[in-house]
Every structure is written in structure tokens, then in C-alpha cells.
Write an enzyme that holds these catalytic residues in place. Structure first.
Site, PDB file in Angstrom:
ATOM      1  N   GLY A 101       0.573   9.501  -2.823  1.00 33.93           N
ATOM      2  CA  GLY A 101       1.931   8.954  -2.819  1.00 33.93           C
ATOM      3  C   GLY A 101       2.457   8.966  -4.243  1.00 33.93           C
ATOM      4  CB  ILE A 116       0.036   5.626  -7.870  1.00 35.41           C
ATOM      5  CG1 ILE A 116       0.991   4.429  -7.965  1.00 35.41           C
ATOM      6  CG2 ILE A 116      -1.033   5.546  -8.960  1.00 35.41           C
ATOM      7  CD1 ILE A 116       0.365   3.074  -7.672  1.00 35.41           C
ATOM      8  NE  ARG A 167      -0.085   7.425   6.332  1.00 31.94           N
ATOM      9  CZ  ARG A 167       1.005   6.687   6.432  1.00 31.94           C
ATOM     10  NH1 ARG A 167       1.246   6.053   7.544  1.00 31.94           N
ATOM     11  NH2 ARG A 167       1.842   6.542   5.438  1.00 31.94           N
ATOM     12  CB  ALA A 203      -5.977   2.069  -4.429  1.00 27.98           C
ATOM     13  NE  ARG A 204      -3.327  -4.534  -3.463  1.00 29.44           N
ATOM     14  CZ  ARG A 204      -2.582  -4.210  -4.531  1.00 29.44           C
ATOM     15  NH1 ARG A 204      -3.078  -3.434  -5.464  1.00 29.44           N
ATOM     16  NH2 ARG A 204      -1.374  -4.696  -4.668  1.00 29.44           N
ATOM     17  CD  GLU A 216      -8.229  -7.592  -7.601  1.00 30.08           C
ATOM     18  OE1 GLU A 216      -8.450  -6.503  -7.044  1.00 30.08           O
ATOM     19  OE2 GLU A 216      -7.162  -7.892  -8.104  1.00 30.08           O
ATOM     20  CG  HIS A 245      -5.341  -5.675  -9.999  1.00 34.17           C
ATOM     21  ND1 HIS A 245      -5.497  -5.974  -8.661  1.00 34.17           N
ATOM     22  CD2 HIS A 245      -4.272  -4.849 -10.077  1.00 34.17           C
ATOM     23  CE1 HIS A 245      -4.550  -5.347  -7.975  1.00 34.17           C
ATOM     24  NE2 HIS A 245      -3.789  -4.668  -8.812  1.00 34.17           N
ATOM     25  CB  ILE A 246      -4.668  -4.242 -16.464  1.00 36.80           C
ATOM     26  CG1 ILE A 246      -5.828  -3.262 -16.746  1.00 36.80           C
ATOM     27  CG2 ILE A 246      -5.090  -5.673 -16.751  1.00 36.80           C
ATOM     28  CD1 ILE A 246      -6.226  -3.176 -18.224  1.00 36.80           C
ATOM     29  N   GLY A 247      -3.404  -2.199 -13.659  1.00 41.84           N
ATOM     30  CA  GLY A 247      -2.751  -0.903 -13.433  1.00 41.84           C
ATOM     31  C   GLY A 247      -1.307  -0.841 -13.917  1.00 41.84           C
TER      32      GLY A 247
HETATM   33  C1  8YV Z   1       0.577  -5.627  -9.730  1.00 37.55           C
HETATM   34  C2  8YV Z   1      -0.375  -3.824  -8.158  1.00 37.55           C
HETATM   35  O1  8YV Z   1       0.078  -6.038 -10.941  1.00 37.55           O
HETATM   36  O2  8YV Z   1       1.751  -2.978  -7.708  1.00 37.55           O
HETATM   37  C3  8YV Z   1       0.657  -3.245  -7.265  1.00 37.55           C
HETATM   38  O3  8YV Z   1       0.363  -3.047  -6.080  1.00 37.55           O
HETATM   39  O4  8YV Z   1      -1.492  -3.915  -7.790  1.00 37.55           O
HETATM   40  C4  8YV Z   1      -0.013  -4.266  -9.536  1.00 37.55           C
HETATM   41  O5  8YV Z   1       0.943  -3.412 -10.031  1.00 37.55           O
HETATM   42  C5  8YV Z   1       0.344  -6.655  -8.722  1.00 37.55           C
HETATM   43  O6  8YV Z   1       0.785  -6.268  -7.477  1.00 37.55           O
HETATM   44  C6  8YV Z   1       0.974  -7.985  -9.148  1.00 37.55           C
HETATM   45  O7  8YV Z   1       1.247  -8.803  -8.035  1.00 37.55           O
END
Ligand code: 8YV
Length: 323
Positions: A155, A157, A177, A237-238, A267, A285-287
Site C-alpha cells: 500500500g 508505505i 491482497r 506494520a502491526r 506492545e 514504534h517510531i515509524g
Molecule cells: C502512529 C502508526 O505513531 O500510523 C500508524 O498506524 O502506527 C504510527 O504512525 C500511531 O498510530 C500513533 O497512534
């Protein structure tokens, strides 16, 4: 009486200033997420809740909000919210698409390069004053230039990550997908393939799939064992897309060369064994954590809130809302 808008965590000042004339703004300028019972109280008094990935907004919280019109999530991901339940109660749910993908792609590349070249352990070694002389075998890593990158989930990212690969003269494989349009594939120089082929052929595997019922634990031990023993695994991602215990096992057994994680299954808790692994980079989690991007996310979010307060449909409704 102005409508109550509550922000559950730290939020950029400039965006708060833009929002405050439109509402009775209640803020929580600490980085502690509210407890479930505090979230219930917030839901009970708010018309809009500005939430974070650390806020679990399920049916119990939504039921407490008779006046809730909008749950505005500060992020692209929104798996922390029961979107169907909110939609069934006529509550909008928005996210912040289109503004954080480049920043998250930058971090992904920092992790990829860092994992390949042992940046974190080597820096620690030097800082600890253990560098007493050059050695031909010190911190040998894997080449990046000219290798194969596998992007799982292409997608916003994933595409931004793939686009950067041309500078490293890499072959890019992706699975998704839905297959991308031929033009987009061409512009990214990316080849569509199956997950299995991607895992078997890539030197760097990077995950960018959202967390859904379909992607939950899509990467387990069987998938990790398909990877080359010299390959690296990157995940921004997650958490629950990957079985973290399985990843720890394959890293411990040396079945893959290394990994870098920005997100975790439970997390902020880490899975047992993670902190002992030298070949695993761990980030909190600093993306999307750049000054500019967090401001852009907040600004976009505030525009959505102002639209809803003005009786309009917000532009950033999350995919699947009301479907
Ligand atoms: C955020 C993220 O820091 O955008 C997302 O899905 O994981 C991060 O960019 C996070 O969602 C803050 O709530």
C-alpha cells in the site's frame, strides 16, 4: 455550549490551537494512555475522541458515548478501534492516510541498513570502549546493494519502501491482497509474486500489511523458515501480523541472519528472549515519529474534526467504515 473534544495523549500544540476555537477542548498532555475506565468517562462526555493506537476502543467504550460523533485516530492504522460497531452506531472513524508513508519508509530503510550492517551492536561496542583495534572479521554483515527486497503489503508505505530500492539497484518482489496496476508495478520496478516465493527469494523481507482478520499471524514459524539463512526480516506494520515467539526461535537458532522490529505482538511488552538477541534490533514504534510528519498527521486529523463539528462527512473515513 461548545461540543467536547477530548485528546487522549500528547498532541502537537499548533494543531491544538487550530482546533480549540471550534470546541471545548480537553487534553491529556502526558504520554500515559487513559485506562479503560477513563476512556469510558471520556466517551461519556465527548462528541469527538482523538485516540491513539494504545487506546482500545471497543464496544464497551463506544456504548458509553451517547453523544459521540467521531473517533479520530492519530495514525494510519486503526485496528485498535471496533470500526463496525462504531459505524453501526452512526459514529465516524477517521485515520491519517497519505501523510506518514514516506517517514515510515525512511525508518524501514534505517532498520534494514542497520540490521544488515550491525549498526546497533557495533555502536554499543564502540561506546563501551571495547574497540581496541581493527579486525578483518569484526561485525561483518550482509550487502544491500544489488540484492532482492520482498515487500509484504504494498500500500502507501510498502510502495514508498519499494520506490527507495532503486537507489540500491535492488530487485523488488511484492505480494499484496490485490495486484497493483501494471503502470504502478512498472514505476516501482516491482514484481508481483506469492508470499511463499517472496519469502524464499528475498534477501530482505519487510512487512507493511495492516492487521486484519486475514493478516493476523500471516508470518509464523513455517513462513520464517522459508526465508534464506542469510536473509533479514523487517517489521514496521502491526505486531500481531507476525508470531513474535516464532521469530525469536528462528533468530536464536540462526535460521535467518537478523531482524528489526518497530512493533510487537503485545506492545509495549516484548516477547521473552528478544532482548538477549544480538541479531535483533528493537525500536519503540517510531515509524511516523518525525516532527514534520506528526504535525501533518495532527493537522489532517484536526481538519476532519472541524468538518464533523460543522456537520460534514469527514474526508478520511477509514476503509471499510459502514461496509
Ligand atoms: C502512529 C502508526 O505513531 O500510523 C500508524 O498506524 O502506527 C504510527 O504512525 C500511531 O498510530 C500513533 O497512534
Amino acid at each position: 455550549m461548545k461540543p467536547v473534544v477530548t485528546v487522549t495523549n500528547l498532541f502537537p500544540e499548533k494543531a491544538l490551537e487550530k482546533l480549540s476555537p471550534h470546541c471545548d477542548l480537553r487534553t491529556n498532555q502526558t504520554d500515559h494512555s487513559p485506562s479503560a475506565s477513563d476512556l469510558e468517562k471520556i466517551a461519556a462526555e465527548s462528541v469527538v475522541m482523538i485516540t491513539y493506537l494504545s487506546d482500545r476502543i471497543g464496544s464497551g467504550i463506544i456504548d458509553k458515548g451517547p453523544n459521540l460523533k467521531l473517533i479520530a485516530n492519530y495514525g494510519a492504522g486503526f485496528n485498535n478501534i471496533d470500526v463496525d460497531y462504531a459505524a453501526n452506531h452512526g459514529i465516524w472513524v477517521t485515520n491519517t492516510p497519505g501523510v506518514l508513508h514516506e517517514t515510515t519508509a525512511d525508518l524501514t530503510w534505517a532498520m534494514l541498513l542497520g540490521a544488515a550492517r550491525n549498526i546497533v551492536p557495533a555502536e554499543r561496542y564502540t561506546r563501551d570502549n571495547r574497540f581496541k583495534g581493527w579486525s578483518a572479521k569484526m561485525y561483518l554483515g550482509g550487502d544491500v546493494y544489488g540484492k532482492t527486497l520482498g515487500v509484504i503489503g504494498c500500500g502507501e508505505i510498502g510502495s514508498a519502501v519499494a520506490r527507495r530500492a532503486s537507489g540500491f539497484n535492488m530487485k523488488v518482489l511484492y505480494c499484496n491482497r490485490n495486484r497493483m496496476a501494471a503502470e504502478k508495478e512498472k514505476s516501482l520496478n516491482a514484481q508481483f509474486t506469492t508470499l511463499e516465493d517472496l519469502l524464499r527469494q528475498s534477501d530482505f523481507v519487510t512487512v507493511h500489511a495492516p492487521l486484519t482478520e486475514q493478516t493476523k499471524y500471516m508470518i509464523g514459524k513455517a513462513q520464517l523458515l522459508m526465508m534464506k539463512p542469510t536473509a533479514y526480516f523487517i517489521h514496521t506494520a502491526r505486531g500481531k501480523v507476525v508470531d513474535d515467539a516464532a521469530l525469536v526461535e528462528v533468530l536464536k537458532e540462526g535460521k535467518i541472519a537478523g531482524a528489526a522490529l518497530d512493533v510487537y505482538e503485545n506492545e509495549p511488552a516484548l516477547t521473552e528472549g528478544m532482548t538477549e538477541l544480538e541479531n535483533l534490533m528493537l525500536l519503540p514504534h517510531i515509524g511516523s515519529a518525525s516532527f514534520e510528519t506528526r504535525d501533518r498527521m495532527a493537522d489532517l486529523l484536526v481538519d476532519n474534526v472541524i468538518d464533523v463539528l460543522g456537520g460534514k462527512t469527514p474526508p478520511c473515513l477509514v476503509p471499510g467504515w459502514g461496509k
